[in-house]
Design a protein around this motif. Structure first.
Motif, mmCIF file in Angstrom:
data_model
loop_
_atom_site.group_PDB
_atom_site.id
_atom_site.type_symbol
_atom_site.label_atom_id
_atom_site.label_comp_id
_atom_site.label_asym_id
_atom_site.label_seq_id
_atom_site.Cartn_x
_atom_site.Cartn_y
_atom_site.Cartn_z
ATOM 1 N N GLU A 285 0.819 -1.205 0.000
ATOM 2 C CA GLU A 285 0.000 0.000 0.000
ATOM 3 C C GLU A 285 0.854 1.257 0.000
ATOM 4 O O GLU A 285 0.545 2.237 -0.690
ATOM 5 N N LEU A 286 1.957 1.235 0.757
ATOM 6 C CA LEU A 286 2.811 2.422 0.817
ATOM 7 C C LEU A 286 3.577 2.613 -0.487
ATOM 8 O O LEU A 286 3.729 3.745 -0.968
ATOM 9 N N ARG A 287 4.071 1.503 -1.066
ATOM 10 C CA ARG A 287 4.777 1.636 -2.345
ATOM 11 C C ARG A 287 3.835 2.127 -3.434
ATOM 12 O O ARG A 287 4.200 2.962 -4.261
ATOM 13 N N ARG A 288 2.613 1.618 -3.431
ATOM 14 C CA ARG A 288 1.646 2.027 -4.446
ATOM 15 C C ARG A 288 1.257 3.497 -4.259
ATOM 16 O O ARG A 288 1.060 4.228 -5.239
ATOM 17 N N SER A 289 1.173 3.955 -3.015
ATOM 18 C CA SER A 289 0.868 5.365 -2.765
ATOM 19 C C SER A 289 1.955 6.261 -3.342
ATOM 20 O O SER A 289 1.664 7.313 -3.932
ATOM 21 N N ALA A 290 3.219 5.865 -3.177
ATOM 22 C CA ALA A 290 4.315 6.656 -3.739
ATOM 23 C C ALA A 290 4.255 6.673 -5.260
ATOM 24 O O ALA A 290 4.519 7.707 -5.897
ATOM 25 N N GLU A 291 3.893 5.542 -5.877
ATOM 26 C CA GLU A 291 3.779 5.503 -7.335
ATOM 27 C C GLU A 291 2.653 6.409 -7.827
ATOM 28 O O GLU A 291 2.811 7.147 -8.804
ATOM 29 N N ILE A 292 1.506 6.352 -7.151
ATOM 30 C CA ILE A 292 0.391 7.215 -7.551
ATOM 31 C C ILE A 292 0.750 8.681 -7.346
ATOM 32 O O ILE A 292 0.413 9.546 -8.167
ATOM 33 N N GLY A 293 1.451 8.982 -6.234
ATOM 34 C CA GLY A 293 1.877 10.355 -5.996
ATOM 35 C C GLY A 293 2.796 10.876 -7.088
ATOM 36 O O GLY A 293 2.700 12.041 -7.492
ATOM 37 N N HIS A 294 3.692 10.013 -7.587
ATOM 38 C CA HIS A 294 4.583 10.420 -8.682
ATOM 39 C C HIS A 294 3.767 10.717 -9.945
ATOM 40 O O HIS A 294 4.030 11.696 -10.653
ATOM 41 N N ASN A 295 2.761 9.900 -10.222
ATOM 42 C CA ASN A 295 1.912 10.152 -11.381
ATOM 43 C C ASN A 295 1.156 11.472 -11.240
ATOM 44 O O ASN A 295 1.009 12.225 -12.218
ATOM 45 N N LEU A 296 0.659 11.759 -10.040
ATOM 46 C CA LEU A 296 -0.032 13.031 -9.820
ATOM 47 C C LEU A 296 0.912 14.210 -10.001
ATOM 48 O O LEU A 296 0.537 15.247 -10.566
ATOM 49 N N LEU A 297 2.147 14.073 -9.522
ATOM 50 C CA LEU A 297 3.137 15.134 -9.675
ATOM 51 C C LEU A 297 3.465 15.353 -11.149
ATOM 52 O O LEU A 297 3.606 16.498 -11.611
ATOM 53 N N TRP A 298 3.582 14.268 -11.899
ATOM 54 C CA TRP A 298 3.875 14.344 -13.337
ATOM 55 C C TRP A 298 2.730 15.052 -14.078
ATOM 56 O O TRP A 298 2.972 15.923 -14.917
#
Length: 481
Positions: free
Chosen positions: A202-215
């Motif tokens: 869950e934490l790794r996936r949150s970081a991945e989604i956050g990177h997509n939002l930042l992009w």
């Protein structure tokens, strides 16, 4: 119920609010180097000088800070670059290439413009190398083109490499745009740090989604008129806040579980009192199911395993878009807990049959799109033996809009909505105007959409389980024949 957090908004992390937050001495070293170069505003640099930028590299890109003459650290980055999510090694090299020091240029009085210092050096080296080659018998028609080509490459090749590198990096400039992206980067950095210290998906996936939002936010901020995309920027900031809120809850819950486990282990290792009474786990009380409303006919089913039925399964279905209120985002997809299918205001026995199909052989917490049920029912050919799914979903949507059950209301993008409306092994083709070609989305992208929906759903149900409604009908006693 919508996907808004129910607790106060979390405070943004203190990262990136000033240069090198975790290493202040690094900023002092970079500032001293910039003072030696002389390109510092208010120091020895005029307004026409090219500023010296100090690059702070991160896992998702970099922040470029300027150095002031009075020694005070800047509050807003001069430029922020965001690397494409899931970047390869070559794409990361492109990010480092854009963070290189600017080339020194030599002004030319006879022609407009200037020459790179490196290109001038290449001219001298190629001239000497060409003369040596001619002296050793290299033909003139070979040595001369090489002597001319080397300076041209040194002058124009870096610009071409810059253009290719920018295809994988979104760069944002301007005080307002950088201030907004700086805030999102601070939130995302907290997600990255939480994922780095844990092996939880869950934490790794949150970081991945956050990177997509930042992009995506960096792409929107590159537009000249940011007011036209303000709604999209606000939506991404809201999602980033929800991710930060959810990660904080996961960390808090994990710390509580670890403390409880340590306490239990301590009690297990302690010597038992010979007079201490033994404690048996309490048996759960059977819950009396309410009787079905008058006129409801439930079809008898073969005796089989209620143990095979999985609780806490969710149904995802798309519907005609609507707007909950003025100025709100479009809602085109809804997620409800499976037990809402047993609501008396839902068409019966169709809802109970779909509930039985939905809860057989699933994983706890699994989100099942309606299209998946269609796929399992022989591509929809067996729907008549189950029920009228269109009437059931219409009744469910009316329940949600009337507030008679909890739901996760979503405004999915066009591609994501199309993916959850197809079977698990189907494909969606979309035309990309930038590349003038079709892009094919498949099962992996569909699973990514469901994972992202699951992240938001988990953040809500861990705080308060979904309420399926009142006066529910009893589920079918057995599985579908």
């Amino acid at each position: 119920m919508t996907a808004t957090p129910r607790t106060p908004r979390p405070a943004a992390a203190g990262h990136h609010e000033c240069p090198f937050t975790r290493d202040p001495s690094r900023w002092e070293r970079e500032r001293s180097r910039a003072l030696r170069t002389g390109n510092v505003p208010g120091h020895t640099c005029s307004a026409a000088c090219e500023l010296v930028l100090v690059y702070e590299r991160t896992s998702w890109g970099w922040l470029a800070w300027t150095v002031s003459g009075d020694g005070s650290p800047p509050e807003i980055p001069h430029r922020i670059a965001v690397l494409v999510p899931g970047a390869t090694r070559r794409q990361r090299l492109a990010l480092r290439w854009l963070a290189r020091r600017p080339a020194r240029r030599i002004p030319v009085d006879t022609v407009p413009g200037s020459l790179r210092l490196g290109a001038v050096a290449v001219v001298l080296v190629s001239l000497i190398a060409g003369l040596v080659a001619l002296h050793h018998g290299v033909p003139l028609d070979v040595a001369l083109p090489a002597m001319l080509l080397a300076p041209l490459l040194a002058e124009h090749l870096p610009g071409r490499l810059d253009s290719r590198a920018r295809e994988h990096v979104h760069t944002v400039e301007g005080a307002d745009a950088c201030r907004y992206l700086q805030h999102l980067a601070s939130l995302h950095n907290s997600l990255v740090q939480a994922a780095a210290g844990s092996d939880r998906y869950e934490l790794r996936r949150s970081a991945e989604i956050g990177h997509n939002l930042l992009w995506d936010a960096a792409r929107l901020l590159q537009a000249r008129d940011t007011r036209a995309v303000s709604d999209a920027l606000v939506a991404r900031e809201r999602l980033m806040l929800q991710l930060a809120h959810q990660v904080a809850q996961i960390i808090q819950r994990t710390a509580h579980e670890d403390a409880t486990a340590d306490d239990v282990q301590t009690r297990d290792l302690a010597p038992l009192d010979r007079h201490s009474p033994s404690v048996r786990p309490a048996s759960p009380r059977p819950m009396a199911a309410p009787s079905p409303r008058k006129g409801t006919l439930l079809m008898p089913q073969p005796e089989s395993g209620p143990a095979d039925r999985t609780p806490d399964v969710y149904l995802l279905f798309a519907h005609e878009p609507y707007y909950p209120g003025p100025g709100t985002q479009e809602i085109n997809t809804t997620v409800v807990v499976a037990d809402s299918l047993l609501h008396p205001q839902v068409r019966q026995p169709d809802g109970a049959r779909i509930h039985d199909l939905l809860t057989q052989g699933r994983q706890p917490g699994e989100i099942i799109p309606l299209a998946t049920l269609t796929h399992e029912l022989n591509g929809g050919a067996d729907w008549p033996s189950i029920g009228d799914w269109e009437s059931v979903t219409t009744d469910l949507l009316q329940l949600v809009r009337d507030g008679d059950c909890d739901a996760l209301s979503l405004g999915l993008p066009e591609i994501a909505r199309a993916l959850v409306c197809t079977s698990p092994h189907s494909h969606v083709r979309a035309y990309d105007a930038t590349s003038d070609d079709f892009v094919v989305y498949g099962s992996s992208e569909r699973a990514a959409v469901l994972d992202e929906v699951g992240m938001f759903l988990t953040g809500i149900v861990t705080e308060q389980p979904f309420w399926p409604g009142d006066n529910l009908l009893p589920p079918l006693v057995g599985r579908r024949s």
